[in-house]
Scaffold this active site. Structure first.
Site, short mmCIF file in Angstrom:
data_model
loop_
_atom_site.label_atom_id
_atom_site.label_comp_id
_atom_site.label_asym_id
_atom_site.label_seq_id
_atom_site.Cartn_x
_atom_site.Cartn_y
_atom_site.Cartn_z
N CYS A 136 -28.45 -14.57 -9.55
CA CYS A 136 -28.85 -15.58 -8.57
C CYS A 136 -29.28 -14.99 -7.23
CB CYS A 136 -27.72 -16.59 -8.35
SG CYS A 136 -26.34 -15.95 -7.37
N HIS A 194 -3.75 -10.00 -4.03
CA HIS A 194 -4.97 -9.77 -3.25
C HIS A 194 -6.15 -9.35 -4.12
CE1 HIS A 194 -2.23 -9.08 0.52
NE2 HIS A 194 -2.30 -10.34 0.14
N VAL A 208 -4.74 -3.51 -4.68
CA VAL A 208 -5.92 -3.87 -5.48
C VAL A 208 -6.38 -2.71 -6.34
CG1 VAL A 208 -6.68 -5.58 -3.79
CG2 VAL A 208 -7.52 -3.23 -3.61
N ALA A 223 0.81 -1.22 0.00
CA ALA A 223 0.00 0.00 0.00
C ALA A 223 0.84 1.27 0.00
CB ALA A 223 -0.94 0.00 1.21
N CYS A 226 -19.71 -12.58 -7.44
CA CYS A 226 -20.83 -13.12 -6.68
C CYS A 226 -20.32 -14.30 -5.87
CB CYS A 226 -21.96 -13.57 -7.60
SG CYS A 226 -23.31 -14.40 -6.72
N ILE A 271 9.02 6.81 -1.23
CA ILE A 271 9.05 5.90 -2.36
C ILE A 271 9.05 6.65 -3.68
CG2 ILE A 271 7.71 4.12 -3.57
CD1 ILE A 271 6.79 3.19 -0.74
N ASN A 315 10.55 1.14 2.64
CA ASN A 315 9.27 1.26 3.34
C ASN A 315 9.37 2.32 4.42
OD1 ASN A 315 6.53 0.13 3.68
ND2 ASN A 315 7.24 -0.42 5.72
#
Length: 238
Positions: free
Chosen positions: A148, A112, A94, A13, A120, A229, A211
Site C-alpha cells: 500500500c 513491547h 523486543v 533490558a 505497516c 544478573i 537490577n
C-alpha cells in the site's frame, strides 16, 4: 534461592546487556549516551519525520539482536519453566532472546512487541524483518510497504502506541497466578509493565528485584539485589 513454587517474572533490558544488547537508561544506555535517540521511539515523531525514520532504520540495521546469543540469565528462566514453577515470563524486551534460549513462546508475553517483525502503519500488514533488512542494505533508507505504500515500522510498541490488550491480559493473569513476583533487569519506570508490581504487592505477594540500579519499588520489595544478573539469576532459581 527462591522457594516459591509459582513465580511470575518480568524482565527488562538489563537481562540482555550481558548478551551485548545495550539498555536504555543505564550508564551506557542508548538514551543516556544519545538523548536524541528517544525521538525514534515516539510514534508521532516517527510518523511525522522521514529523518527520524531514516535514523531508526539505521539503528535497526545495525541492531545487535540479529547476532546476540542468550546468556545464563535467559537460560536460568528456561530452567525455571522446566521445573514447572513459571506462571509467565513477561518481558519488556523486543530482542527475542528468551525464545532463542528455549523459553516456550506461549509462556513469553512480549509487552513491547518484537524487533523480528515489521508492521505497516497503514494497512496493518506484518512481514518478517528479514524481508526488509536486504532493502536497507541495498540503499532504501526509508522502506515503504510494498502493498500500500504505507510507513513501515518494527513490530515494537513505541511511546504513544497502545499495548496489545491480549498480551497485557496474559501478563496480569500470570502475575495473579503467582505466589511471588520477580523483576529482573528493569528500571520499573515504564507503565503498565511496572504496574504489575502493584498488582503483586496489593495481593500480598513477595516482590524480588534484581537490577543494577535502584528502582521506585525497592522500598516495597521483599528482596533487592544489585548483583550481576547473569550470575545471580541462575543461583536464585536452582
Amino acid at each position: 534461592m527462591i522457594d516459591a513454587e509459582h513465580i511470575a517474572v518480568l524482565t527488562g533490558a538489563g537481562i540482555s546487556t550481558a548478551s551485548g544488547i545495550p539498555d536504555f537508561r543505564g550508564p551506557q544506555g542508548l538514551w543516556t549516551k544519545n538523548p536524541a535517540a528517544q525521538a525514534m521511539f515516539d510514534i508521532d515523531e516517527y510518523v511525522a519525520s522521514r529523518a527520524v525514520r531514516v535514523e531508526a532504520w539505521k539503528l535497526r540495521l545495525a541492531a545487535p539482536a540479529w547476532t546476540a546469543e542468550p546468556n545464563p540469565g535467559h537460560l536460568a528462566l528456561v530452567e525455571l519453566e522446566r521445573q514447572g514453577r513459571l506462571t509467565g515470563l513477561i518481558t519488556q524486551n523486543v530482542d527475542g532472546l528468551h525464545q532463542k534460549a528455549g523459553s516456550s513462546p506461549e509462556i513469553v508475553h512480549e509487552l513491547h512487541g518484537t524487533v523480528w517483525y515489521v508492521d505497516c502503519l497503514e494497512c496493518s500488514r506484518r512481514i518478517p524483518m528479514a524481508d526488509v533488512l536486504p532493502r536497507l542494505e541495498a540503499g532504501d533508507e526509508d522502506p515503504a510497504c510494498e502493498v500500500c505504500g504505507g510507513i513501515l515500522k518494527s513490530a515494537t510498541i513505541s511511546f504513544g502506541q497502545s499495548l496489545d490488550q491480549r498480551v497485557l491480559d496474559a501478563a496480569v493473569a500470570a502475575t495473579e497466578a503467582a505466589e511471588l513476583f520477580l523483576a529482573v533487569g528493569t528500571s520499573l519506570q515504564v507503565y503498565p509493565a511496572a504496574g504489575l508490581c502493584d498488582i503483586a504487592l496489593a495481593a500480598g505477594k513477595p516482590l524480588v528485584i534484581l537490577n543494577a540500579e535502584p528502582t521506585p519499588y525497592d522500598d516495597d520489595a521483599t528482596t533487592v539485589l544489585h548483583t550481576p544478573i547473569e550470575t545471580t539469576l541462575p543461583d536464585l532459581v536452582t
